[in-house]
Design an enzyme around this catalytic site. Structure first.
Site, mmCIF file in Angstrom:
data_model
loop_
_atom_site.group_PDB
_atom_site.id
_atom_site.type_symbol
_atom_site.label_atom_id
_atom_site.label_comp_id
_atom_site.label_asym_id
_atom_site.label_seq_id
_atom_site.Cartn_x
_atom_site.Cartn_y
_atom_site.Cartn_z
ATOM 1 C CG ASP A 58 -2.181 2.103 6.421
ATOM 2 O OD1 ASP A 58 -2.549 1.755 5.272
ATOM 3 O OD2 ASP A 58 -2.504 3.180 6.929
ATOM 4 C CG ASP A 74 -1.672 7.690 0.701
ATOM 5 O OD1 ASP A 74 -0.996 8.716 0.703
ATOM 6 O OD2 ASP A 74 -2.346 7.303 -0.278
ATOM 7 C CG ASP A 118 -1.688 1.229 1.441
ATOM 8 O OD1 ASP A 118 -2.339 1.657 0.475
ATOM 9 O OD2 ASP A 118 -1.655 1.789 2.547
#
Length: 222
Positions: free
Chosen positions: A170, A12, A10
């Site tokens: 995240d 961000d 991922d």
């Protein structure tokens, strides 16, 4: 971990901390609408599901008119893309870890819900673009995470089967997308998770990106 042939990341909250630039762009839009500004903690709670969802959450939180959401998203994108990498920076250990992973011969990909143009701009500005063999943005396909299609598209490009891949993210949508694609999932504990990390359902939690390397080096050697 069994044999590992590729890693998908991922963006961000995993590879880069983009919250300040997202906050600034959102606040420009909110100011144009005569709405209050949002702070860094607020915007962190809104990140992760793409630009449209970020704008929707920000406008809703500040009492704006959601009936004009499409218009507002269309205005937000050029505001953000003009300065997507002004304050955004890679998290500690990211550059070193990516370099070492490439040294192991592992193909790498980015799968994000961020628009593709902004994603490429950030990767290039931070010197990260060359590490990745595939980049799938939130507008690359009709689907985005937590749908498995973006992960499967990246794996197809890499020529790697799902069971030989790992997703590192995240947030809940990273883990859900990985599960749906048949891919193992790790979650970092420093990003923008909307749930307690222990509830994400990841195979493993890591506190820094540097913790990934010894785990992967052992798996890649199998």
């Amino acid at each position: 971990m069994s044999s590992l042939k590729a890693i998908i990341f991922d963006l961000d909250g995993t590879l880069v901390d983009s919250a300040r630039d997202l906050r600034d762009a959102v606040n420009v839009l909110l100011a144009e609408e005569g709405l209050r500004q949002i702070d860094l903690d607020e915007v962190k709670s809104m990140i992760g599901d793409g630009a449209a969802k970020l704008v929707e959450r920000a406008v809703s939180a500040t009492g704006g008119d959601l009936s004009r959401l499409l218009e507002l998203v269309a205005r937000f994108l050029p505001i953000y893309e003009a300065n997507a990498a002004r304050h955004t920076e890679a998290y500690p250990g990211v550059v070193e870890t990516l370099s070492s992973l490439r040294g192991l011969g592992l193909p790498l990909a980015v799968v994000t819900n961020k628009p593709y143009t902004a994603t490429i701009d950030i990767l290039e500005a931070l010197g990260l673009r060359a590490y990745f063999d595939a980049v799938v943005g939130g507008d690359t396909l009709p689907e985005r995470k937590p749908h498995p299609a973006p992960i499967l598209a990246a794996l197809k490009h890499l020529g790697v089967a799902p069971e030989a891949a790992l997703m590192v993210g995240d947030n809940y949508h990273d883990v859900r997308a990985a599960r749906a694609a048949g891919v193992r999932a790790f979650a970092v504990t420093y990003g923008y998770s909307h749930k307690p990390h222990a509830e994400l359902g990841a195979d493993r939690l890591i506190n820094t990106m540097s913790e990934l390397l010894p785990i992967v080096a052992n798996a890649a050697a199998v």
